[in-house]
Design an enzyme around this catalytic site. Structure first.
Site, PDB file in Angstrom:
ATOM      1  N   ASP A   1       0.856  -1.187   0.000  1.00  0.00           N
ATOM      2  CA  ASP A   1       0.000   0.000   0.000  1.00  0.00           C
ATOM      3  C   ASP A   1       0.890   1.234   0.000  1.00  0.00           C
ATOM      4  O   ASP A   1       1.524   1.570   1.008  1.00  0.00           O
ATOM      5  CB  ASP A   1      -0.908  -0.027   1.241  1.00  0.00           C
ATOM      6  CG  ASP A   1      -1.949   1.077   1.240  1.00  0.00           C
ATOM      7  OD1 ASP A   1      -1.771   2.068   0.494  1.00  0.00           O
ATOM      8  OD2 ASP A   1      -2.935   0.959   1.992  1.00  0.00           O
ATOM      9  N   HIS A   2       0.930   1.923  -1.140  1.00  0.00           N
ATOM     10  CA  HIS A   2       1.858   3.045  -1.286  1.00  0.00           C
ATOM     11  C   HIS A   2       1.436   4.279  -0.485  1.00  0.00           C
ATOM     12  O   HIS A   2       2.183   5.243  -0.393  1.00  0.00           O
ATOM     13  CB  HIS A   2       1.981   3.408  -2.768  1.00  0.00           C
ATOM     14  CG  HIS A   2       3.289   4.049  -3.121  1.00  0.00           C
ATOM     15  ND1 HIS A   2       4.319   4.195  -2.229  1.00  0.00           N
ATOM     16  CD2 HIS A   2       3.736   4.588  -4.291  1.00  0.00           C
ATOM     17  CE1 HIS A   2       5.337   4.801  -2.813  1.00  0.00           C
ATOM     18  NE2 HIS A   2       5.007   5.045  -4.068  1.00  0.00           N
ATOM     19  N   ARG A   3       0.245   4.248   0.087  1.00  0.00           N
ATOM     20  CA  ARG A   3      -0.175   5.384   0.910  1.00  0.00           C
ATOM     21  C   ARG A   3       0.597   5.447   2.222  1.00  0.00           C
ATOM     22  O   ARG A   3       0.765   6.526   2.797  1.00  0.00           O
ATOM     23  CB  ARG A   3      -1.679   5.298   1.208  1.00  0.00           C
ATOM     24  CG  ARG A   3      -2.577   5.426  -0.005  1.00  0.00           C
ATOM     25  CD  ARG A   3      -4.026   5.162   0.353  1.00  0.00           C
ATOM     26  NE  ARG A   3      -4.221   3.806   0.857  1.00  0.00           N
ATOM     27  CZ  ARG A   3      -5.398   3.330   1.290  1.00  0.00           C
ATOM     28  NH1 ARG A   3      -6.459   4.126   1.289  1.00  0.00           N
ATOM     29  NH2 ARG A   3      -5.504   2.083   1.711  1.00  0.00           N
TER      30      ARG A   3
ATOM     31  N   ILE B   1       3.467   3.023   2.794  1.00  0.00           N
ATOM     32  CA  ILE B   1       4.770   2.380   2.640  1.00  0.00           C
ATOM     33  C   ILE B   1       5.477   2.993   1.442  1.00  0.00           C
ATOM     34  O   ILE B   1       4.961   2.958   0.308  1.00  0.00           O
ATOM     35  CB  ILE B   1       4.607   0.861   2.442  1.00  0.00           C
ATOM     36  CG1 ILE B   1       3.886   0.242   3.638  1.00  0.00           C
ATOM     37  CG2 ILE B   1       5.959   0.195   2.228  1.00  0.00           C
ATOM     38  CD1 ILE B   1       3.481  -1.204   3.431  1.00  0.00           C
TER      39      ILE B   1
END
Length: 459
Positions: A429-431, A433
């Site tokens: 989850d790029h939000r 990490i």
């Protein structure tokens, strides 16, 4: 006394089940807690026990029926007395309490009408008691301190209340659509969706699984115009999987990055210790070793063992490490959970993984054994794949995909040498990490596989 046996609540968000087998017939005598019906939910088979002892009077379901929670499955004539205190008419009980309060002895004979007509006259002849009658709940409420007054009763199903608690929602803020404003689990879900929709969400492409499974999908063409077709209903496992991946893809902005690990020495150790694992009832697979390695890496990189709370703008870091392991079965994809992996050795993990995998394939997993994972590992190496992009099991923050290890010529020590290379794919989850965090986590895993002593020194 005839008692109804209903389909009980089977777990979070489970509202329907399919009848797999009816284990009793009319006329059979059953014991309390004896299994009477077996049903199939999204992920497991569950035996429904009879809460009463007695004789089966009527079976109201058949194999293949889809039934809802609360629906009557069968009726039982219990061994209890057919007449109890709870079956006395309310007006009779009220009259008895009134007579006892007035110091009268109720007449034992049957004539109820005579008693009812005479009772008011007898009560009026006696002096009124000096004590005030006990106030009702409503009359007593004003005397209570404000903070101790009972909360207003919100009409909601037990399953809806539990779901609201688990989602951190105030049940009183949910609008009910049932009779009298009663709140259902669907109302709670809709309330949660509105909250999530109030925050910025990633754009869903028209070709994504979310769009394909969502209500905005255009109508399909008539494929039979071009040839023969066959329609088959989706299994409950497949339907649940489709819903889960669509939700994850729509909500979580995925990023997938890859790395590779040289497991030549590790494979030799695995073969050497394989017999010891089999002696204790397990199988020492690459997945079992990898679970221990990943758990150790999660302790060093806790941001991958977390979940994003969008509503409260917080990141929830889990102090536990429960690993979900994807298992391919003939019924579909199941993901049993091994708990506290970081506190178990590799042999213990191997034994537990073998047991869970076998019960997953035979559909003997309990529902609770597929909940609570903080990270998931999916290994497709047995099918010959290499790198791929696994979809995160929301609300987790990451998932590790493992491919097939292949022998490759690697330049080392001034010459080409055959080495066994394991492909790794991490989706996150790029939000919450960053790419650098994911790269460090994945490199730690690769180095631990290449140098097992890393677990002893740093793990």
């Amino acid at each position: 006394m005839i008692k109804e046996v209903k389909l009980p609540e089977l777990g979070e968000n489970i509202e329907v089940a399919m009848v797999v087998a009816v284990l009793v017939s009319p006329g059979d005598r059953v014991q309390k807690e004896q299994a009477v019906v077996e049903v199939e939910t999204d992920k497991a088979n569950v035996e429904i026990p009879c809460p009463y002892a007695g004789v089966v009077k009527e079976v109201l379901v058949e194999e293949g029926d889809e039934i809802k929670v609360g629906q009557i499955v069968l009726t039982v004539e219990t061994d209890e007395s057919a007449v109890g205190e709870e079956e006395v008419k309310p007006e009779t009980k009220d009259r008895r309490r009134q007579e006892e309060h007035a110091g009268m002895t109720p007449e034992p004979e049957e004539p109820v009408l005579a008693e009812e007509s005479a009772a008011p006259e007898k009560v009026e002849e006696r002096p009124e008691p000096e004590e005030e009658p006990e106030p009702t709940r409503d009359e007593a409420a004003p005397d209570l301190p404000q903070e101790n007054r009972p909360e207003a009763v919100v009409p909601a199903a037990p399953a809806a209340r539990r779901l609201a608690r688990e989602l951190g929602l105030d049940i009183a803020e949910v609008s009910g659509t049932g009779p009298g404003g009663r709140i259902s689990t669907d109302d709670v879900k809709e309330h949660a969706r509105k909250i999530v929709a109030s925050y910025e969400r990633p754009v869903v492409r028209a070709t994504s699984p979310a769009a394909a499974g969502g209500p905005s999908q255009p109508a399909l063409p008539d494929f039979s115009r071009w040839g023969d077709i066959e329609r088959q209903p989706m299994s409950r496992v497949r339907r649940r999987t489709a819903e889960s991946v669509a939700q994850s893809w729509a909500v979580v902005p995925h990023v997938t990055q890859a790395d590779r690990a040289d497991i030549t020495e590790l494979e030799e150790l695995r073969k050497r210790w394989g017999a010891k694992a089999e002696a204790v009832g397990g199988k020492l697979t690459v997945t079992a070793i990898l679970l221990k390695v990943v758990a150790s890496s999660l302790r060093v990189h806790p941001q991958l063992n977390a979940s994003l709370d969008v509503a409260n703008h917080e990141i929830i870091y889990k102090k536990y490490i429960h690993m979900g392991v994807a298992v391919d079965t003939e019924h579909g994809l199941l993901v049993p959970v091994i708990r506290n992996v970081d506190k178990k050795n590799v042999l213990e993990i191997a034994v537990e993984l073998s047991d869970l995998s076998a019960r997953a394939r035979s559909k003997k997993l309990k529902i609770e054994e597929m909940r609570g994972a903080s990270f998931t590992v999916t290994n497709l190496g047995g099918l010959g794949t290499t790198y791929f992009s696994p979809i995160i099991a929301w609300p987790q923050g990451a998932i590790l995909g493992v491919g097939r290890a292949l022998n490759e010529a690697v330049w080392a020590g001034g010459q080409l040498r055959p080495r066994l290379i394991l492909p790794l794919s991490l989706s996150y989850d790029h939000r919450m990490i960053d790419g650098a965090d994911a790269a460090r986590f994945l490199r730690w895993v690769a180095e631990a596989l290449e140098q097992p002593l890393k677990l002893v020194v740093e793990g």
